[in-house]
Design an enzyme around this catalytic site. Structure first.
Site, PDB file in Angstrom:
ATOM      1  CB  CYS A   1      -0.937   0.001   1.193  1.00 44.06           C
ATOM      2  SG  CYS A   1      -1.880  -1.524   1.322  1.00 44.06           S
TER       3      CYS A   1
ATOM      4  CG  ASN B   1      -6.975  -1.284   1.531  1.00 47.38           C
ATOM      5  OD1 ASN B   1      -6.198  -1.084   0.601  1.00 47.38           O
ATOM      6  ND2 ASN B   1      -6.562  -1.477   2.780  1.00 47.38           N
TER       7      ASN B   1
ATOM      8  CG  HIS C   1      -3.217   3.043   2.030  1.00 49.57           C
ATOM      9  ND1 HIS C   1      -3.817   2.602   0.878  1.00 49.57           N
ATOM     10  CD2 HIS C   1      -3.255   1.989   2.904  1.00 49.57           C
ATOM     11  CE1 HIS C   1      -4.194   1.340   1.039  1.00 49.57           C
ATOM     12  NE2 HIS C   1      -3.864   0.947   2.249  1.00 49.57           N
TER      13      HIS C   1
HETATM   14  O1  UT7 Z   1      -4.033  -1.511   3.531  1.00 46.92           O
HETATM   15  C1  UT7 Z   1      -3.082  -2.221   4.220  1.00 46.92           C
HETATM   16  C2  UT7 Z   1      -3.085  -1.841   5.633  1.00 46.92           C
HETATM   17  N1  UT7 Z   1      -4.250  -2.394   6.280  1.00 46.92           N
HETATM   18  C3  UT7 Z   1      -4.897  -1.701   7.204  1.00 46.92           C
HETATM   19  O2  UT7 Z   1      -4.569  -0.576   7.463  1.00 46.92           O
HETATM   20  C4  UT7 Z   1      -6.027  -2.404   7.945  1.00 46.92           C
HETATM   21  C5  UT7 Z   1      -5.978  -2.030   9.400  1.00 46.92           C
HETATM   22  N2  UT7 Z   1      -6.975  -2.720  10.208  1.00 46.92           N
HETATM   23  C6  UT7 Z   1      -8.292  -2.466  10.137  1.00 46.92           C
HETATM   24  O3  UT7 Z   1      -8.728  -1.675   9.320  1.00 46.92           O
HETATM   25  C7  UT7 Z   1      -9.202  -3.113  11.154  1.00 46.92           C
HETATM   26  O4  UT7 Z   1      -8.434  -3.824  12.088  1.00 46.92           O
HETATM   27  C8  UT7 Z   1     -10.276  -4.055  10.561  1.00 46.92           C
HETATM   28  C9  UT7 Z   1     -11.284  -3.231   9.784  1.00 46.92           C
HETATM   29  C10 UT7 Z   1      -9.606  -5.061   9.642  1.00 46.92           C
HETATM   30  C11 UT7 Z   1     -11.024  -4.799  11.661  1.00 46.92           C
HETATM   31  O5  UT7 Z   1     -11.611  -3.865  12.537  1.00 46.92           O
HETATM   32  P1  UT7 Z   1     -11.346  -3.978  14.095  1.00 46.92           P
HETATM   33  O6  UT7 Z   1     -12.079  -2.882  14.693  1.00 46.92           O
HETATM   34  O7  UT7 Z   1      -9.867  -4.023  14.332  1.00 46.92           O
HETATM   35  O8  UT7 Z   1     -12.040  -5.362  14.434  1.00 46.92           O
HETATM   36  P2  UT7 Z   1     -11.519  -6.512  15.416  1.00 46.92           P
HETATM   37  O9  UT7 Z   1     -10.751  -7.502  14.645  1.00 46.92           O
HETATM   38  O10 UT7 Z   1     -10.880  -5.892  16.617  1.00 46.92           O
HETATM   39  O11 UT7 Z   1     -12.874  -7.161  15.892  1.00 46.92           O
HETATM   40  C12 UT7 Z   1     -13.788  -6.425  16.715  1.00 46.92           C
HETATM   41  C13 UT7 Z   1     -15.054  -7.242  16.895  1.00 46.92           C
HETATM   42  C14 UT7 Z   1     -14.805  -8.660  17.404  1.00 46.92           C
HETATM   43  O12 UT7 Z   1     -15.949  -8.999  18.206  1.00 46.92           O
HETATM   44  P3  UT7 Z   1     -15.854  -8.931  19.808  1.00 46.92           P
HETATM   45  O13 UT7 Z   1     -14.723  -9.843  20.198  1.00 46.92           O
HETATM   46  O14 UT7 Z   1     -15.570  -7.502  20.135  1.00 46.92           O
HETATM   47  O15 UT7 Z   1     -17.195  -9.408  20.246  1.00 46.92           O
HETATM   48  C15 UT7 Z   1     -14.834  -9.493  16.154  1.00 46.92           C
HETATM   49  O16 UT7 Z   1     -15.231 -10.815  16.389  1.00 46.92           O
HETATM   50  O17 UT7 Z   1     -15.713  -7.378  15.629  1.00 46.92           O
HETATM   51  C16 UT7 Z   1     -15.863  -8.786  15.334  1.00 46.92           C
HETATM   52  N3  UT7 Z   1     -15.628  -8.938  13.898  1.00 46.92           N
HETATM   53  C17 UT7 Z   1     -16.582  -8.874  12.977  1.00 46.92           C
HETATM   54  N4  UT7 Z   1     -17.902  -8.676  13.070  1.00 46.92           N
HETATM   55  C18 UT7 Z   1     -18.619  -8.633  11.931  1.00 46.92           C
HETATM   56  C19 UT7 Z   1     -14.427  -9.143  13.270  1.00 46.92           C
HETATM   57  N5  UT7 Z   1     -14.614  -9.199  11.948  1.00 46.92           N
HETATM   58  C20 UT7 Z   1     -15.931  -9.043  11.746  1.00 46.92           C
HETATM   59  C21 UT7 Z   1     -16.721  -8.982  10.583  1.00 46.92           C
HETATM   60  N6  UT7 Z   1     -18.046  -8.762  10.724  1.00 46.92           N
HETATM   61  N7  UT7 Z   1     -16.200  -9.109   9.345  1.00 46.92           N
END
Ligand code: UT7
Length: 343
Positions: free
Chosen positions: A121, A291, A260
């Site tokens: 990226c 993205n 980005h």
């Molecule tokens: O471009 C290259 C660089 N990449 C990036 O910059 C990406 C950086 N990371 C992100 O953008 C975020 O970490 C994500 C969008 C990928 C994920 O968001 P998050 O807020 O970090 O989610 P998480 O993995 O911490 O999960 C939070 C909650 C969890 O539930 P509990 O444990 O709080 O009950 C997950 O189980 O959201 C749940 N969860 C989902 N729920 C619905 C995780 N994935 C999903 C999903 N749909 N797809």
């Protein structure tokens, strides 16, 4: 022994930008069934409402060609005027020949220097840095910098951590000589100790060696979302401020911010940490493009200029960051309004 030649340097700038988004618009509703998610969750966590996916028969090079031709035309040039192509991508499935040389053939200009770079990226900003130096040192006159991805080919639609983020598209700029300095110093580097945070696995070699093993699937992006999120939020803001300072600007004098397009929450957090005033126009192309890794900055640049033509010629801070983990940023003068063709 000292070599006998004179080092004659010039300034460089972005002369034009071109973008291509595949026609198929994919709403969250099409993604969520396979990952037990909701439209609300995706919008709230990423800002993404829709993204574009290329069809099976539309290749990375098809998309790159379309955006390159737009950028070249907007620079008032033909493909023959391009003497170097730098192609940033992580989704071209061949080691050799390069995507850049495939693009040359499509453009009908097989003589230009051409090579690919793999900086995920951050790839587009790495390309701008290299093109700036090539033009400044007169190694090349007009450089086409491509950022293109077909990430739908490398994303598992059943992976809850990635299926809703990545998308397809291509963006290109032509960088050429200029009277004034149109590209500021590049601030770049890596946090390579965190290289496991975003990987393409398994490798093509493992895939080839284990054709019958169902556990060894096609290579897909695997991301530790929270690790990358934290890194982006805490590490990139100071880097972006250093980039501004290197160009002699401050948050108050900057006009446009095009980071980005990884996640709208990361973008908002950067704006807050950098204390950018409301006068700075911020790109949010992620909302309708997802993205697209190396393509995200030129796609966002093109969308902003289409929406707000008055931004042509304004100063814009570009910052790319991603797998490696690597980053690069520079302040650029956005291209002037496209050259109008006379009949
Ligand atoms: O471009 C290259 C660089 N990449 C990036 O910059 C990406 C950086 N990371 C992100 O953008 C975020 O970490 C994500 C969008 C990928 C994920 O968001 P998050 O807020 O970090 O989610 P998480 O993995 O911490 O999960 C939070 C909650 C969890 O539930 P509990 O444990 O709080 O009950 C997950 O189980 O959201 C749940 N969860 C989902 N729920 C619905 C995780 N994935 C999903 C999903 N749909 N797809």
């Amino acid at each position: 022994m000292s070599l006998k030649f004179t080092q004659d340097v010039t300034n460089a700038r972005i002369l034009s930008v071109g973008a291509y988004r595949p026609p198929r618009v994919v709403p969250n509703s099409e993604i969520i069934q396979r990952i037990d998610s909701t439209d609300e969750w995706i919008q709230q966590r990423t800002g993404i409402q829709t993204r574009h996916f290329a069809d099976a028969d539309e290749s990375l090079i098809d998309m790159a060609e379309k955006s390159a031709l737009i950028a070249i035309e907007r620079a008032g040039m033909t493909a023959q005027d391009i003497d170097a192509v730098i192609f940033a991508t992580i989704s071209y499935p061949y080691q050799a020949p390069s995507a850049a040389t495939e693009l040359l053939v499509r453009l009908g200009n097989v003589k230009a220097a051409a090579f690919d770079i793999s900086a995920a990226c951050a790839g587009f900003c790495y390309g701008v840095a290299l093109a700036n130096d090539l033009v400044r040192n007169k190694t090349a006159k007009n450089v086409l910098v491509m950022g293109a991805e077909k990430l739908s080919d490398f994303t598992d639609p059943e992976d809850r951590a990635t299926a809703f983020i990545f998308a397809d598209g291509a963006g290109a700029v032509v960088i050429g000589p200029s009277q004034d300095i149109g590209i500021g110093p590049t601030v770049w580097g890596a946090s390579a100790e965190t290289r496991e945070a975003i990987v393409l696995e398994p490798s093509f070699l493992e895939f080839k060696k284990n054709p019958g093993n169902a556990d060894i699937g096609w290579p897909n992006i695997i991301q530790q979302g929270q690790t990358v999120f934290r890194w982006a939020v805490y590490e990139i803001a100071p880097i972006a401020l250093r980039t501004l300072e290197a160009a002699g600007l401050t948050p108050e004098t900057l006009e446009v911010f095009i980071p980005h397009q990884a996640n709208d929450r990361i973008i908002e957090s950067l704006v807050k940490s950098m204390k950018l005033p409301e006068s700075v126009v911020v790109a949010h192309d992620i909302r309708t493009s997802g993205n697209t890794s190396s393509a995200s900055i030129p796609l966002a640049m093109d969308a902003l200029l289409a929406e707000k033509p008055e931004l042509h010629g304004k100063s814009a801070l570009l910052v790319g960051f991603g797998a490696g983990l690597v980053y690069a940023g520079q302040v650029v003068e956005l291209p002037s309004r496209p050259v109008q063709k006379s009949n």
